[in-house]
Design an enzyme around this catalytic site. Sequence first.
Site, PDB file in Angstrom:
ATOM      1  N   ARG A  91       0.824  -1.214   0.000  1.00 40.35           N
ATOM      2  CA  ARG A  91       0.000   0.000   0.000  1.00 40.35           C
ATOM      3  C   ARG A  91       0.861   1.268   0.000  1.00 40.35           C
ATOM      4  O   ARG A  91       0.465   2.300  -0.556  1.00 40.35           O
ATOM      5  CB  ARG A  91      -0.958  -0.013   1.196  1.00 40.35           C
ATOM      6  CG  ARG A  91      -2.066   1.033   1.069  1.00 40.35           C
ATOM      7  CD  ARG A  91      -3.141   0.830   2.109  1.00 40.35           C
ATOM      8  NE  ARG A  91      -2.641   0.990   3.456  1.00 40.35           N
ATOM      9  CZ  ARG A  91      -3.352   0.727   4.559  1.00 40.35           C
ATOM     10  NH1 ARG A  91      -4.595   0.285   4.454  1.00 40.35           N
ATOM     11  NH2 ARG A  91      -2.822   0.882   5.752  1.00 40.35           N
ATOM     12  N   LYS A 192      -3.056   6.408   1.071  1.00 38.93           N
ATOM     13  CA  LYS A 192      -2.948   6.883   2.462  1.00 38.93           C
ATOM     14  C   LYS A 192      -2.135   8.178   2.408  1.00 38.93           C
ATOM     15  O   LYS A 192      -0.967   8.230   2.809  1.00 38.93           O
ATOM     16  CB  LYS A 192      -2.302   5.807   3.341  1.00 38.93           C
ATOM     17  CG  LYS A 192      -2.717   5.910   4.791  1.00 38.93           C
ATOM     18  CD  LYS A 192      -2.443   4.625   5.538  1.00 38.93           C
ATOM     19  CE  LYS A 192      -2.480   4.825   7.034  1.00 38.93           C
ATOM     20  NZ  LYS A 192      -3.774   5.228   7.578  1.00 38.93           N
ATOM     21  N   GLU A 228     -16.294   5.510   4.317  1.00 34.91           N
ATOM     22  CA  GLU A 228     -15.505   5.098   5.479  1.00 34.91           C
ATOM     23  C   GLU A 228     -15.515   6.220   6.516  1.00 34.91           C
ATOM     24  O   GLU A 228     -16.082   7.283   6.284  1.00 34.91           O
ATOM     25  CB  GLU A 228     -14.083   4.731   5.061  1.00 34.91           C
ATOM     26  CG  GLU A 228     -13.338   5.838   4.348  1.00 34.91           C
ATOM     27  CD  GLU A 228     -11.953   5.408   3.873  1.00 34.91           C
ATOM     28  OE1 GLU A 228     -11.470   4.350   4.271  1.00 34.91           O
ATOM     29  OE2 GLU A 228     -11.352   6.177   3.111  1.00 34.91           O
TER      30      GLU A 228
END
Length: 347
Positions: A91, A192, A228
């Site tokens: 990620r 992220k 989310e």
Amino acid sequence: MALMTTDAPALPDWDKLSFSLTQTDTIFECFGDLDSDPQWDEGAFKPFENVSISPAATIFSYGLSIFEGLKAERTEDGKILLFRVDRNAWRFGHSATQLRMLNFPEKRFITAVTELVRRNERFIPPAGKGTLYVRPTLFADEPQLGLRTARRYRVLMYASPVGAYFSSADAGVRLRVLEQGRVAPGGTGSAKAAGNYAGSLNRREQMHVEGFDDVLFLDARDAQFATETTGSNVFAKLKNGILVTPKLNDQILPGITRESVIQLAKEQLGLTVEERPLRIEEILGDVSELFCTGTAWTVRPVRELQYRDEITKFDAPDVAVQLLQSLRAIQSGEAPDRFEWIREVAL
Ligand SMILES: Cc1ncc(COP(=O)(O)O)c(C=O)c1O
């Protein structure tokens, strides 16, 4: 906290850990340059001290920064376990690519995280008291004035012992539905990226003041579908027993806990799991249990959800509790690692 000191930092009180920063012994620093060969230098482990950076570094003006978060844990018999570090390594690269930054090789990510944990071993809480949270960051440190992508980057990794993310939410969190996206459609939502978090803080703080633990963002295109929270993915158990979680898209972070919980729900609990759009009306009418997942949040039941003026209360958690137990048993080394999620750190 005085971060300038090179004296050995003190250990925290293991019984009073919260999700906050404790200075540890060692950080990792590595410099990258698109124009050099190899692109990343060897990197170095250094004392946890302030680092030097140009006031004109791109990160300060244009926010070119991504990060990761993962945990190392001490088992009852004294082993040190890392949970799915390979997925964080993946990620990290995915996030870098989304922001057109220099990628840090996955193997080097895993090696650096492992060595960082080893060097901060004395800060890993005793079994059952907490974990050592590792925070790898990657940012553009090239000094430049104009808006453009950068050619010079830095990786910084540090670690901190942590306890629970919520101090008093064992009975479940209270969430407020925000009729807005956390990120822009077509933007950096699956990365992220630091900027995604910066943009979410103002609204979250407003809702904290109103007594909510966090917010549930709807999608930025139609404000109809759950995405989310500020730091976790969401799952809904329908009244018919099916588990639903929003399908990954440009507005949802591919959570490693999410991925693990889907697998546990299917293979350990025998549930049907659907990854698909989840309408807010469906959550209000057809859902018996709602819960959130994340490295810091673990598996966290939602007790109450407010959408406009309507408050929905959910059943006492059942599936969430089972999933939390299954996940924690693997992470803490109590249950066999049947999915090969664990990496032991050799001391
Ligand atoms: C916005 C957001 N969504 C979801 C998650 C959950 O991801 P993970 O399970 O990998 O921690 C996080 C935490 O990293 C997050 O910050």
